[in-house]
Design a protein around this motif. Structure first.
Motif, PDB file in Angstrom:
ATOM      1  N   ARG A   1       0.698  -1.186   0.044  1.00  0.00           N
ATOM      2  CA  ARG A   1      -0.001  -0.084  -0.020  1.00  0.00           C
ATOM      3  C   ARG A   1       0.900   1.252  -0.042  1.00  0.00           C
ATOM      4  O   ARG A   1       0.437   2.388  -0.534  1.00  0.00           O
ATOM      5  CB  ARG A   1      -0.822   0.048   1.247  1.00  0.00           C
ATOM      6  CG  ARG A   1      -1.857  -1.131   1.074  1.00  0.00           C
ATOM      7  CD  ARG A   1      -2.807  -1.171   2.178  1.00  0.00           C
ATOM      8  NE  ARG A   1      -3.758  -2.212   2.175  1.00  0.00           N
ATOM      9  CZ  ARG A   1      -4.576  -2.592   3.072  1.00  0.00           C
ATOM     10  NH1 ARG A   1      -4.844  -1.720   4.215  1.00  0.00           N
ATOM     11  NH2 ARG A   1      -5.637  -3.482   2.890  1.00  0.00           N
ATOM     12  N   ASP A   2       1.979   1.239   0.614  1.00  0.00           N
ATOM     13  CA  ASP A   2       2.874   2.160   0.625  1.00  0.00           C
ATOM     14  C   ASP A   2       3.946   2.395  -0.477  1.00  0.00           C
ATOM     15  O   ASP A   2       5.071   1.604  -0.410  1.00  0.00           O
ATOM     16  CB  ASP A   2       3.726   2.627   2.129  1.00  0.00           C
ATOM     17  CG  ASP A   2       4.360   3.588   2.303  1.00  0.00           C
ATOM     18  OD1 ASP A   2       4.769   4.233   1.283  1.00  0.00           O
ATOM     19  OD2 ASP A   2       4.554   3.972   3.492  1.00  0.00           O
TER      20      ASP A   2
ATOM     21  N   LYS B   1       6.230   7.692   8.751  1.00  0.00           N
ATOM     22  CA  LYS B   1       4.998   7.535   8.556  1.00  0.00           C
ATOM     23  C   LYS B   1       4.156   6.738   9.567  1.00  0.00           C
ATOM     24  O   LYS B   1       2.942   6.835   9.528  1.00  0.00           O
ATOM     25  CB  LYS B   1       4.933   6.386   7.400  1.00  0.00           C
ATOM     26  CG  LYS B   1       5.835   7.001   5.933  1.00  0.00           C
ATOM     27  CD  LYS B   1       5.036   7.896   5.332  1.00  0.00           C
ATOM     28  CE  LYS B   1       3.526   7.349   4.615  1.00  0.00           C
ATOM     29  NZ  LYS B   1       3.060   8.452   3.943  1.00  0.00           N
TER      30      LYS B   1
END
Length: 98
Positions: free
Chosen positions: A2-3, A97
């Motif tokens: 996803r990242d 993050k």
């Protein structure tokens, strides 16, 4: 993953073979050979996971980032500094993050 940024950092790090001559070496008290698999392992664990990082994982990763900072200036050549700089970028991104 996803990242996408993290995935790219991991891919760039994994594209570089381990620097010759560093296996089993300790630099400034850091077992160099353990840094990249540990940090990349955290990268894989959290790349597809949107959950917050556990405090235990965050603490361990902070220590691993400090270990990268401790060895980078004393690595034997530019290739090793580039490779571990990429590994360090994975850890820094994860901490930023999460």
């Amino acid at each position: 993953m996803r990242d996408r940024t993290l995935a790219d950092l991991i891919d760039r790090s994994m594209a570089m073979p381990y620097p010759p001559g560093l296996a089993g070496e300790r630099i400034n008290g850091v077992e160099v050979v353990l840094l990249d698999p540990e940090i990349i392992g955290y990268g894989y664990r959290y790349a597809g996971n949107l959950d917050p990082m556990s405090e235990a994982d965050r603490s361990k990763l902070v220590g691993l980032l400090a270990d990268c900072d401790a060895i980078l200036p004393d690595l034997p050549n530019e290739y090793a500094r580039e490779m571990f700089g990429r590994v360090r970028a994975v850890a820094a991104h994860l901490l930023d993050k999460r």
